[in-house]
Structure formats: structure tokens, C-alpha cells
Design a protein around this motif. Structure first.
Motif, mmCIF file in Angstrom:
data_model
loop_
_atom_site.group_PDB
_atom_site.id
_atom_site.type_symbol
_atom_site.label_atom_id
_atom_site.label_comp_id
_atom_site.label_asym_id
_atom_site.label_seq_id
_atom_site.Cartn_x
_atom_site.Cartn_y
_atom_site.Cartn_z
ATOM 1 N N SER A 1 -9.767 -11.036 10.160
ATOM 2 C CA SER A 1 -10.725 -9.994 9.781
ATOM 3 C C SER A 1 -10.192 -9.310 8.522
ATOM 4 O O SER A 1 -8.994 -9.408 8.221
ATOM 5 N N SER A 2 -11.086 -8.601 7.828
ATOM 6 C CA SER A 2 -10.655 -7.931 6.589
ATOM 7 C C SER A 2 -9.873 -6.652 6.912
ATOM 8 O O SER A 2 -9.955 -6.127 8.032
ATOM 9 N N ALA A 3 -9.170 -6.131 5.920
ATOM 10 C CA ALA A 3 -8.436 -4.869 6.093
ATOM 11 C C ALA A 3 -9.418 -3.734 6.397
ATOM 12 O O ALA A 3 -9.128 -2.848 7.204
ATOM 13 N N THR B 1 -5.294 2.147 -0.967
ATOM 14 C CA THR B 1 -4.227 2.836 -0.216
ATOM 15 C C THR B 1 -4.733 3.537 1.042
ATOM 16 O O THR B 1 -4.055 3.551 2.068
ATOM 17 N N GLN B 2 -5.923 4.125 0.942
ATOM 18 C CA GLN B 2 -6.446 4.834 2.131
ATOM 19 C C GLN B 2 -6.767 3.865 3.266
ATOM 20 O O GLN B 2 -6.488 4.125 4.428
ATOM 21 N N ILE B 3 -7.349 2.737 2.893
ATOM 22 C CA ILE B 3 -7.662 1.695 3.888
ATOM 23 C C ILE B 3 -6.357 1.190 4.499
ATOM 24 O O ILE B 3 -6.243 0.990 5.702
ATOM 25 N N MET B 4 -5.356 1.031 3.648
ATOM 26 C CA MET B 4 -4.083 0.453 4.118
ATOM 27 C C MET B 4 -3.476 1.232 5.269
ATOM 28 O O MET B 4 -3.063 0.656 6.268
ATOM 29 N N GLU B 5 -3.441 2.540 5.110
ATOM 30 C CA GLU B 5 -2.818 3.349 6.178
ATOM 31 C C GLU B 5 -3.530 3.146 7.507
ATOM 32 O O GLU B 5 -2.908 2.982 8.543
ATOM 33 N N LEU C 1 1.670 -4.640 6.608
ATOM 34 C CA LEU C 1 2.924 -4.429 7.347
ATOM 35 C C LEU C 1 4.102 -4.175 6.412
ATOM 36 O O LEU C 1 5.176 -3.775 6.852
ATOM 37 N N ASN C 2 3.888 -4.395 5.125
ATOM 38 C CA ASN C 2 4.941 -4.238 4.116
ATOM 39 C C ASN C 2 4.373 -3.598 2.857
ATOM 40 O O ASN C 2 4.376 -4.218 1.792
ATOM 41 N N PRO C 3 3.893 -2.365 2.957
ATOM 42 C CA PRO C 3 3.185 -1.793 1.810
ATOM 43 C C PRO C 3 4.021 -1.702 0.533
ATOM 44 O O PRO C 3 3.470 -1.683 -0.566
ATOM 45 N N ASP C 4 5.363 -1.667 0.669
ATOM 46 C CA ASP C 4 6.194 -1.512 -0.539
ATOM 47 C C ASP C 4 6.572 -2.836 -1.178
ATOM 48 O O ASP C 4 7.204 -2.858 -2.224
ATOM 49 N N GLU D 1 -11.161 0.143 11.013
ATOM 50 C CA GLU D 1 -12.123 0.761 11.946
ATOM 51 C C GLU D 1 -11.833 0.370 13.399
ATOM 52 O O GLU D 1 -12.571 0.766 14.299
ATOM 53 N N SER D 2 -10.799 -0.432 13.620
ATOM 54 C CA SER D 2 -10.576 -0.997 14.963
ATOM 55 C C SER D 2 -9.444 -0.282 15.700
ATOM 56 O O SER D 2 -8.615 0.389 15.090
#
Ligand code: 13P
Ligand code: SF4
Length: 303
Positions: A110-112, A285-289, A66-69, A117-118
Motif C-alpha cells: 500500500s502507499s505511504a 514529512t507529515q505523511i512520513m510520521e 523506518l529509516n527517515p534519516d 490513515e491505517s
């Protein structure tokens, strides 16, 4: 130790977010203490440059998503959640193929990778509300089978498919042990977390998230309660209600991972913030988005 923590917090522009299951001393030095939903909201809104999470890994990961930066640190990166490990991203992909019309509803525990996938995340305090608002009729609920059954009962219009995850701490609070506690304290209402098994929840007078249990006990006139959730909540319950008594079902009702969070570790993180050895949450980073979307959707729908 408290003074040092307060000074470093200010100097380094850190907000400390703590879950109700960590030790009372840690709850006391935190800027905010809450349930998983409140902590996700606070993490999304904070203006501080750094977040230090006193909780388990999925909470720190959610704060980072929720706060990637911002920099998100954990008191202990090895503090995980065994229930979160009971479903994998690969399993969710298989579920999607098998049930193409189902909404994959993912408990925040649950994991990132699994969140990525949800369709949407939920916490124990908003799961019923969010599920009822979904347009899909079929719900594949991961990973907690107990919370899923609790939600399904309140959303009978939906068709639920269950995963087989559970929280070992809440599963150890068994029905026969609760019956014994009820015999011992016949006037005490039972307040239970929905991660408890169905046959335990049947005996509860109130079922809710940690925040909801604490609120219920404060507002209710009863003078004693049986509490069916992790022992950390007793700290706030007793602090806010010095005239009331709270009894566990079993002793101890402990989540070992939450207890990995100590004052010493908090002080260490604050001291070493920025150095390589500091336990920072780093995600792909790809998972994060992809993983941020179901969390953001939850915050929108739960409001
Ligand atoms: P809540 O604080 O949302 O009730 O969740 C409990 C929990 O299991 C955290 O791991
Ligand atoms: Fe996970 Fe249960 Fe611990 Fe919560 S109490 S963090 S669900 S193991």
C-alpha cells in the motif's frame, strides 16, 4: 558488472535489499533477499548509510519510513504494485466514518498515504498473528481481498469487512489451470501464496509468504512441487534444492513491475548516487510520521 556493483556498494556504504520476485541475477548480487516482512525488519535495522531496494515502490517507501534519516534508492522508481493502487487515503477516511469501531488493517502492499490513515500494517507472513492480537473485534482489511479471506478463516473470532483489491499476477493463477497442473504432476504438493484466490488456496497443500514457501520446500521430503506464486521464487527454490523439481501453474507467472529491476539499473543507481537524476524515495514529512506508526506497530506485534 558484478565486480563493479560490489566495489561501488562498498565505496558508497550501500546495502542492497532484494525481494524474491526480482530476477535471479539481481538476487545474487543483493546483500539480503527476503519476503516483505524480513526486508522491512532488515531495513529498520541496517547500519549502512544508503539502502538500495531491488523491489517495488511500497517496499522502498517502507524502508524510508523506518529509516527517515537514510537515503533510500530504488532500482526503478516506476516499479509499482497495481494492488497497492487499489485503495486510496480518501477511501480509508470514508471507511473510518462508516465503521468507527473497526481496526483498519493495511497490507504492506500500500502507499505511504494509505498507511498514514491505517491502524496497523501486516505482511503475508504475520497477518494472522497480528490480527489475532488486535483488541478490536471488527477488522477492515485493505487492499487485498484474497489475503483478507485467508486471514479471516484463521481468525474466526474476528468480524472481517473486505476491500476489493487483488494482485493481478496471483489472480491469473486460476483454479482450472491449477487442476490441470495437478493432473500433470499428481505427486507434487501445491505451495501457494495467500494473494491467490480462495478457490485456488482450497487446492493448496501449503499456503505461505515467499520465505515460508521456500522454507517449506526445503524442509519437506517431496521431490517435486507446483508453485502458485511469482516466478522469481524459482531462483532460490532451485538454488537451495538442486535435487527437487518445481513447476509453475501457468507460464509465465510474472509481476511485470518486479521485472523492471535489472542489473543495469542497479549499477546506474550506484554510479550516480547523490546526483539529481538518481531514483531516490522522497516522501512528504507529515505523511512520513503518520505512516511510520502502523509499520512500527507491526514490527513490535509480529516479533
Ligand atoms: P511476500 O514476499 O511478503 O510473501 O509478499 C509477496 C508480494 O506480493 C510482494 O509484492
Ligand atoms: Fe503487487 Fe502482485 Fe507484483 Fe506483489 S506480485 S508487487 S502484489 S502486483
Amino acid at each position: 558488472m558484478n565486480e563493479k556493483i560490489c566495489r561501488l556498494k562498498q565505496e558508497k556504504d550501500v546495502v542492497i535489499l532484494a525481494h524474491y520476485y526480482v530476477d535471479g541475477a539481481v538476487q545474487e548480487i543483493a546483500d539480503f533477499v527476503g519476503d516483505s516482512y524480513a526486508l522491512a525488519e532488515l531495513a529498520a535495522e541496517t547500519k549502512h548509510k544508503n539502502i538500495l531496494f531491488a523491489g517495488v515502490s511500497f517496499m522502498g517507501e517502507s524502508a524510508k519510513l523506518l529509516n527517515p534519516d537514510k537515503h533510500v534508492y530504488m532500482a526503478d522508481l516506476t516499479a509499482g504494485c497495481p494492488m497497492a493502487d487499489m485503495v486510496t487515503a480518501e477511501q480509508v477516511r470514508t471507511i473510518r466514518k462508516k465503521y468507527p469501531d473497526a481496526a483498519v488493517v493495511c497490507y504492506v502492499n500500500s502507499s505511504a498515504e494509505v498507511k498514514a490513515e491505517s491502524d496497523i500494517c501486516v505482511t503475508s507472513s504475520n497477518a494472522v498473528k497480528v490480527v489475532k492480537k488486535l483488541t478490536q473485534n471488527q477488522i477492515y482489511f485493505i487492499p487485498d481481498s484474497h489475503l483478507a479471506r485467508f486471514v479471516a478463516k484463521q481468525a474466526p473470532e474476528k468480524e472481517f469487512i473486505y476491500h476489493n483489491g487483488y494482485c493481478p499476477t496471483h489472480r491469473s493463477i486460476e483454479r482450472n489451470l491449477l487442476l490441470e497442473a495437478k493432473q500433470k504432476y499428481p505427486n507434487a504438493p501445491v505451495l501457494a501464496h495467500p494473494e491467490c484466490a480462495e478457490d485456488v488456496l482450497e487446492l493448496a497443500d501449503y499456503v505461505g509468504s515467499t520465505t515460508e514457501i521456500i522454507r517449506f520446500a526445503k524442509e519437506s521430503p517431496a521431490k517435486e512441487y507446483i508453485i502458485a506464486t511469482e516466478t522469481g521464487v524459482f531462483y532460490q527454490l532451485e538454488k537451495e534444492n538442486p535435487d527437487k523439481r518445481f513447476y509453475p501453474v501457468i507460464s509465465p507467472q510474472v509481476c511485470p513491475d518486479m521485472k523492471k529491476v535489472t542489473m543495469e539499473k542497479i549499477a546506474n543507481v550506484l554510479e550516480n548516487m547523490g546526483s539529481e537524476s538518481c531514483p531516490e524515495v522522497i516522501l512528504d514529512t507529515q505523511i512520513m510520521e503518520r505512516a511510520a506508526r502502523p509499520l512500527e506497530k507491526m514490527l513490535e506485534m509480529a516479533r
